[in-house]
Every structure is written in structure tokens, then in C-alpha cells.
Design a protein around this motif. Structure first.
Motif, PDB file in Angstrom:
ATOM      1  N   ASP A 448       1.093  -1.328   0.114  1.00  0.00           N
ATOM      2  CA  ASP A 448       0.096   0.087   0.067  1.00  0.00           C
ATOM      3  C   ASP A 448       0.996   1.272   0.034  1.00  0.00           C
ATOM      4  O   ASP A 448       0.523   2.147  -0.758  1.00  0.00           O
ATOM      5  N   PHE A 449       1.765   1.218   0.938  1.00  0.00           N
ATOM      6  CA  PHE A 449       2.820   2.308   0.830  1.00  0.00           C
ATOM      7  C   PHE A 449       3.575   2.640  -0.339  1.00  0.00           C
ATOM      8  O   PHE A 449       3.592   3.871  -0.743  1.00  0.00           O
ATOM      9  N   GLU A 450       3.881   1.379  -0.991  1.00  0.00           N
ATOM     10  CA  GLU A 450       4.751   1.641  -2.211  1.00  0.00           C
ATOM     11  C   GLU A 450       4.101   2.287  -3.199  1.00  0.00           C
ATOM     12  O   GLU A 450       4.257   3.016  -4.173  1.00  0.00           O
ATOM     13  N   GLU A 451       2.822   1.552  -3.312  1.00  0.00           N
ATOM     14  CA  GLU A 451       1.567   2.115  -4.484  1.00  0.00           C
ATOM     15  C   GLU A 451       1.448   3.550  -4.457  1.00  0.00           C
ATOM     16  O   GLU A 451       1.486   4.251  -5.372  1.00  0.00           O
ATOM     17  N   TRP A 452       1.321   4.330  -3.017  1.00  0.00           N
ATOM     18  CA  TRP A 452       1.130   5.801  -2.696  1.00  0.00           C
ATOM     19  C   TRP A 452       2.408   6.268  -3.209  1.00  0.00           C
ATOM     20  O   TRP A 452       2.251   7.347  -3.748  1.00  0.00           O
ATOM     21  N   LEU A 453       3.491   5.729  -2.773  1.00  0.00           N
ATOM     22  CA  LEU A 453       4.818   6.302  -3.135  1.00  0.00           C
ATOM     23  C   LEU A 453       4.983   6.604  -4.701  1.00  0.00           C
ATOM     24  O   LEU A 453       5.501   7.764  -5.394  1.00  0.00           O
ATOM     25  N   ASN A 454       4.784   5.677  -5.468  1.00  0.00           N
ATOM     26  CA  ASN A 454       4.725   5.505  -6.830  1.00  0.00           C
ATOM     27  C   ASN A 454       3.890   6.622  -7.375  1.00  0.00           C
ATOM     28  O   ASN A 454       4.352   7.222  -8.512  1.00  0.00           O
ATOM     29  N   LYS A 455       2.500   6.648  -6.927  1.00  0.00           N
ATOM     30  CA  LYS A 455       1.780   7.639  -7.502  1.00  0.00           C
ATOM     31  C   LYS A 455       2.216   9.131  -7.129  1.00  0.00           C
ATOM     32  O   LYS A 455       2.297   9.995  -8.153  1.00  0.00           O
TER      33      LYS A 455
END
Ligand SMILES: Nc1nc2c(ncn2[C@@H]2O[C@H](COP(=O)(O)OP(=O)(O)OP(=O)(O)O)[C@@H](O)[C@H]2O)c(=O)[nH]1
Length: 607
Positions: A448-455
């Protein structure tokens, strides 16, 4: 010699891991059930959080294998299975630099193969350097499988159609492929040449019991092989780990522990890791579960005078409410060792509780074990950690995240594993825009964190890209001068690239001639015009047609050097062919005045 023989070997500790629903609990039940059914004297004994399968039971269950494969003579007193499967329990089975579990079974549903938590389990086993066996479970679900309850899988396999075995092997190959990607060489157990280098995959059914004899035989064999040389004896003061801190009616606060070394007695002084500081206390009682047949008795537990490794035991002592799961517990044998042991416990706990000044995320978890695993996962993905602590998310955590956010937006967040967010922390986080990620599955939390980070990164890239002036080339169309100045309005054809309002313009000589104010296409205001379009533009600045610019003249967008550099590097792929081509023309014009135009600083000194 005789003294040597009297030393007691201890049982290896075995944990079960795997993806949700792949059959961990069913397998543990089967192992317990099968062994209970073996009706041997001294059959399995129930521990707190674990079950002991003694070697005579293992021998009985694996008896039919003697004619099929070479089996090892058991020297070990048995295997201690941790009852609660899953990585959260496994992560708490920690000790300094490794795991308390000596071995693990990785359960993989043969029909589904590797799933997210399977990868996570392998990752954790790798981190903690624990040897494991793969149980390729649910063979009975292979289409056409003929079940042979509780039989060795080698016998059951002989009774299947070749196409069924082919299907099974195909599924096993897939598991081998995934393990190979993670750096492990593996094979079906009966094809393995080198057990110390290859991981055995045993096809089993936790439901029918097929393959369980092989699984137990291999575990015992692996334990003896891997633990040879470091075969552990039960001696000295106990060392253990806290699995769970529990309030128990009639007893007060207790800890469920796994003792992996030595002996613990009632009345012993112990040091237990706490969140704030080590707890020094005296063992009031050691509790183990009542045997099954006596469950009618009102008590669930029975007190014993001493317990020796390996064992699961509940410890009753004052002050244990501040203990933390995953923390070490040591028996203090000599008074003079107390300070040394306290210091050691403190150090071991502090190694996991990170507090640094570096820019990084804030991590909160429910236990020391999950916290350690989470931090290791983040590190392996190059995500820095500023603070890692056990307990709920507090206002102080949010304040830490705010401080980080000021310097590094992407790390000004809190990752909370299986803990609550206190109301005032939530309020502050909402007010300050601090994101709190919450989950009770480690990989999900990080995902979840990495997804947010990529966005976030993509958004920032977009913003940076939006600010760049794109290459553009236009020609003032003869006969289309609508207004000569203040502002000049002319008809142009876009010969290459892109133009937008706000873009500065230059002549072929490199001389600046104002910037685009507005673009109109057939009377309508537009925000962009591309190669091939004919539009009208107004030009801001002191520009007069016939004096500064002329009908038929070619103009370019005036791109700053830093933008030209980014177009050639980071954003190269964002330019169309004709934009790229136009950029080359602009570079040529610009370099006449500035030989370093569009180059990284110092790049011109390159030979
Ligand atoms: N057909 C078949 N079903 C199985 C087998 N092993 C487990 N199951 C079924 O698969 C489902 C999940 O099994 P569990 O043992 O609860 O799985 P688990 O891995 O412990 O699941 P969690 O504790 O939720 O992570 C249950 O419905 C079991 O009956 C097997 O060998 N064959």
C-alpha cells in the motif's frame, strides 16, 4: 563417557508457514491426529502454544517408509511443533540474529502455487536463515487423484494414473521455478541428490494424510543433519522468547514463552524484555496445559516445578504486563550475573527499536518480532526508517512524521502494523495531511505504501514535466497580420513541436522576441497547438510586426538551458519525434552563444 550420555538432547523447534488457506492448521491437526492415533506410550504432550511429537511416535508413523527409502535412526527426542501457524507467530519466535525455530514447513497449495504470502514467508525464512521443507499440499484435489489415507506418498503415487502424476509434477516444477527465483535450489524429495543444498518438496494431503510420513521423516532427517555438530543439549539456565503477554483469570499477567535452551524452575529470577526497560522478577508458577483426558477438571493448567528446553510454557510472575512479544527471557542463575543480563536484554530490545535522525518513515507494530520483520522488509526495499517502536500510533509519532515531511514529503508517513491509532494522533494527522498506512499483513502494508509512493513520484514528475518549455517551431504566415503591436497578433503555422501560452519565443538568430500570450484556433482560445496546425497567436512584450518580426519569418520557443538538459535526459521519452528534431535545431542556435547550453554542468570538459 557415561556422563556424556546422560546429557539430554533437546527437540528441534518446528514452525509452519504459508499463504492463507493453503492448509497450515489442517496439517498441524493432522500431524497431531496421526500421532495420537499411533497410540504409542509417551505420545504427544501438549505444551503452551506447541505440541511435542516424541521420536517413538515419529518412528511408528514413518515405519512403512523403511522399505521404500533410507531413513535415519532417530537420535533426537522428538520434534516440538509450534501450534499457531503463520508468519506473525514466526516473526516473534526471534532471538538475536535469527530465529528460535530450528526448522520450518512451508505449506504451498499444489493447485494454487506461490501466492503473495508464500513469497513473504520465504523471504522471512531467508532473512532468519531457517532451513525448511516445502509441503506441496492438497494433492487430493488434483483431478483424478485416488486417495490413500495416511499412506506414504510414494505408495499413493504408484496407484495414480500417469497423467495425474504428470499434472502433479508440472505443479511441482512451478514451485521449483519460484524458489529458484528467490535463490533456492529445490526438487521433489525423492529426486534430491544433496539434502544440504537442495530444498525438498513433499507432495502431501493434510486432509487424507498422504505424504505425512515422508514429511515427518524428512523433518527428522533434516533436523539431525542440520543440527549435527550443533546438536543442542539441555543444560544451564533457560533462554527463551515471549510469544504472548496475557491476562489470565486467577493468575494476573502471564507470558506464554518458548524455552529454546536450558532449564527454568519455579522461584527462578528471570529478566524479560519490556518496551521501556527490562523486567526483573521471580517465577511464581510454571503452567502447562492439563492433559486432554483430564479436561473435565475445572482447571485448564497444571503447575510444574521445572521445564526444560525445548518447551512451551506459561510463566506467572509479578510485573509481566509490561513484557513485549518477541522479547527475550533469561533465567539468572547467579546473583552477580543480573546486571550483565539486564544490560544484554536491554541491548537486544533496543536493536529493534530504531530511533535515528535520518529522514525516513515512522514504523509502529504490535510486537518486537513483527517490528523487526517489517523494518527488515523496508530496508531490503531501500526505504529508510526514522523511528520504529512497539505500540499504538501516538501524537508524538505524527509529530515526527510532520518533521520528516518538511524535508522529504514521501517519507513523512506512518506505517502501522496491527496497532491502533490514538484519537488525538488521528486528529493531528488529518489536520496536517500525514498519511497513516494500517494493515495486519506485512506485505500488504508495504505494498500500500509503495503504491502511494509511486503515485506521488509520478505526480511530481508530471508537475515537473508541465513546467518545462517544449520545443516548438513556427512560421509567421504572410498576409495574416491581424494587429502589428500591443500586442502583436499574427497567424502562424506550427512547423514542428508544440507551442503553449506563456512560452517565450526567439528568432533564428537566438534573439528573444516576447512570449506567447494567447492562442486561437478558428476564433476559439486553445491551450496548445501542435505541428501541422495553423493558429493565431498574440505576443506579449514590446514586439512590433515589420520591425522586430516579419511575415514569413521562423520563430522557435526559447528553451532555458536547464530545460534542454532535462529534455535530453530524464524526459527524453516524453518528446515526439518532431519535438526531438526541433530541439536539435534549438540547441544548434543556442550553442552559438553558449557552448554549454543543454549540458550538465561540467559535461563540456568531457573529452
Ligand atoms: N482437499 C483438501 N483440502 C484441504 C487440505 N488441507 C487443507 N484443506 C482445506 O483448505 C482450507 C484451509 O485450510 P487451513 O488449514 O485452515 O489453512 P490455513 O493455511 O491454516 O489458513 P489460515 O490459518 O487462514 O492461514 C480448509 O477448508 C481445509 O479443509 C488438503 O490437503 N486437501
Amino acid at each position: 563417557m557415561s556422563e556424556e550420555r546422560q546429557r539430554r538432547l533437546r527437540q528441534p523447534i518446528v514452525a509452519v508457514l504459508g499463504h492463507v488457506d493453503h492448509g497450515k492448521t489442517t496439517l498441524l491437526d493432522k500431524i497431531r491426529g496421526t500421532t495420537v492415533a499411533a497410540k504409542e506410550p509417551g505420545q504427544i504432550t501438549q505444551h503452551v502454544g506447541a505440541s511435542l511429537v516424541p521420536s517413538n511416535v515419529i518412528e511408528k508413523v514413518t515405519e512403512p517408509l523403511k522399505k521404500l527409502i533410507p531413513t535415519v535412526k532417530l537420535e533426537l527426542p522428538g520434534l516440538l511443533f509450534i501450534d499457531t501457524p503463520g508468519h506473525e507467530i514466526f516473526t516473534n519466535l526471534r532471538k538475536r540474529g535469527g530465529a528460535v525455530a530450528d526448522l520450518a514447513i512451508l505449506v504451498v497449495d499444489i493447485m494454487e502455487g506461490f501466492q503473495p504470502q508464500t513469497y513473504e514467508a520465504v523471504e522471512i525464512l531467508k532473512q532468519r536463515k531457517v532451513p525448511f521443507i516445502v509441503a506441496a499440499n492438497k494433492v487430493d484435489r488434483i483431478p483424478g487423484w485416488r486417495p490413500n489415507p495416511d499412506q506414504p506418498i510414494l505408495i499413493s503415487m504408484r496407484k495414480q494414473d500417469p497423467s495425474v502424476i504428470e499434472f502433479m509434477d508440472n505443479q511441482i516444477y512451478k514451485i521449483m521455478g519460484e524458489l529458484a527465483k528467490m535463490g533456492f535450489d529445490s526438487d521433489r524429495f525423492d529426486r534430491i541428490k544433496n539434502y544440504t543444498r537442495q530444498i525438498a518438496i513433499v507432495p502431501i494431503s493434510a486432509k487424507t494424510g498422504e505424504g505425512v510420513p515422508e514429511l515427518l521423516a524428512l523433518l527428522a532427517g533434516l533436523a539431525q543433519r542440520f543440527m549435527k555438530g550443533k546438536l543442542k543439549y539441555v543444560e544451564g539456565p533457560a533462554k527463551g522468547v515471549v510469544m504472548e503477554v496475557k491476562e489470565e483469570p486467577g493468575y494476573g499477567s502471564t507470558i506464554d514463552t518458548i524455552i529454546y535452551d536450558g532449564i527454568i524452575k519455579q522461584g527462578d529470577t528471570i529478566v524479560v524484555g519490556g518496551i521501556e526497560e527490562p523486567i526483573v522478577t521471580k517465577v511464581r508458577a510454571l503452567l502447562i496445559p492439563e492433559p486432554l483426558q483430564e479436561i473435565r477438571a475445572t482447571k485448564r493448567f497444571r503447575a510444574v516445578d521445572e521445564v526444560s528446553a525445548a518447551a512451551g510454557v506459561k510463566i506467572v510472575a509479578p510485573g509481566l504486563d509490561k513484557a513485549v512479544a518477541g522479547a527475550p527471557i533469561y533465567v539468572v542463575e547467579r546473583e552477580e550475573d543480573l546486571e550483565k543480563i539486564k544490560e544484554q536484554v536491554k541491548k537486544e530490545v533496543e536493536e529493534v527499536l530504531i530511533e535515528t535522525d535520518a529522514e525516513g518513515v515512522i514504523v509502529k507494530a504490535d510486537t518486537l518480532g513483527t517490528l523487526e520483520a517489517l523494518v527488515q522488509f523496508l530496508r531490503s526495499r531501500n526505504i529508510p526508517v526514522r523511528m520504529a517502536r512497539v505500540g499504538p500510533v501516538t501524537k508524538r509519532d505524527v509529530m515526527e512524521a510532520i518533521a520528516v515531511k518538511r524535508h522529504k514529503k514521501e517519507y513523512g508517513v506512518i506505517l502501522a502494523f496491527n496497532v491502533k491509532v490514538l484519537p488525538e494522533a488521528k486528529e493531528l494527522a488529518e489536520k496536517e495531511g500525514i498519511k497513516i498506512f494500517q494493515h495486519n499483513v506485512i506485505y500488504k502494508l508495504i505494498e500500500d505504501f509503495e503504491e502511494w509512493l509511486n503515485k506521488l513520484k509520478e505526480e511530481e514528475r508530471r508537475k515537473e514535466l508541465e513546467k518545462l518549455i517544449r520545443p516548438g517551431k513556427i512560421r509567421i504566415l504572410p498576409g495574416f497580420v491581424f494587429r502589428r503591436s500591443d500586442p502583436a497578433i499574427v497567424g502562424v503555422e506550427v512547423l514542428g513541436g508544440t507551442i503553449k501560452p506563456g512560452y517565450p519565443l526567439m528568432k533564428e538568430s537566438g534573439e528573444r522576441v516576447g512570449s506567447i500570450l494567447q492562442i486561437q484556433d478558428k476564433g476559439k482560445t486553445v491551450h496548445v497547438a501542435r505541428a501541422g496546425q495553423q493558429v493565431a497567436i498574440s505576443i506579449k512584450g514590446r514586439v512590433m510586426v515589420g520591425r522586430h518580426i516579419h511575415e514569413g519569418e521562423i520563430l522557435y520557443t526559447d528553451i532555458p538551458s536547464s530545460h534542454a538538459r532535462l529534455w535530453q535526459t530524464k524526459f527524453r521519452k516524453e518528446l515526439s519525434d518532431d519535438e526531438w528534431h526541433t530541439l536539435q535545431e534549438i540547441i544548434k542556435i543556442k550553442r552559438k552563444q553558449d557552448p554549454l547550453y543543454g549540458l550538465a554542468i561540467g559535461a563540456s570538459t568531457n573529452k
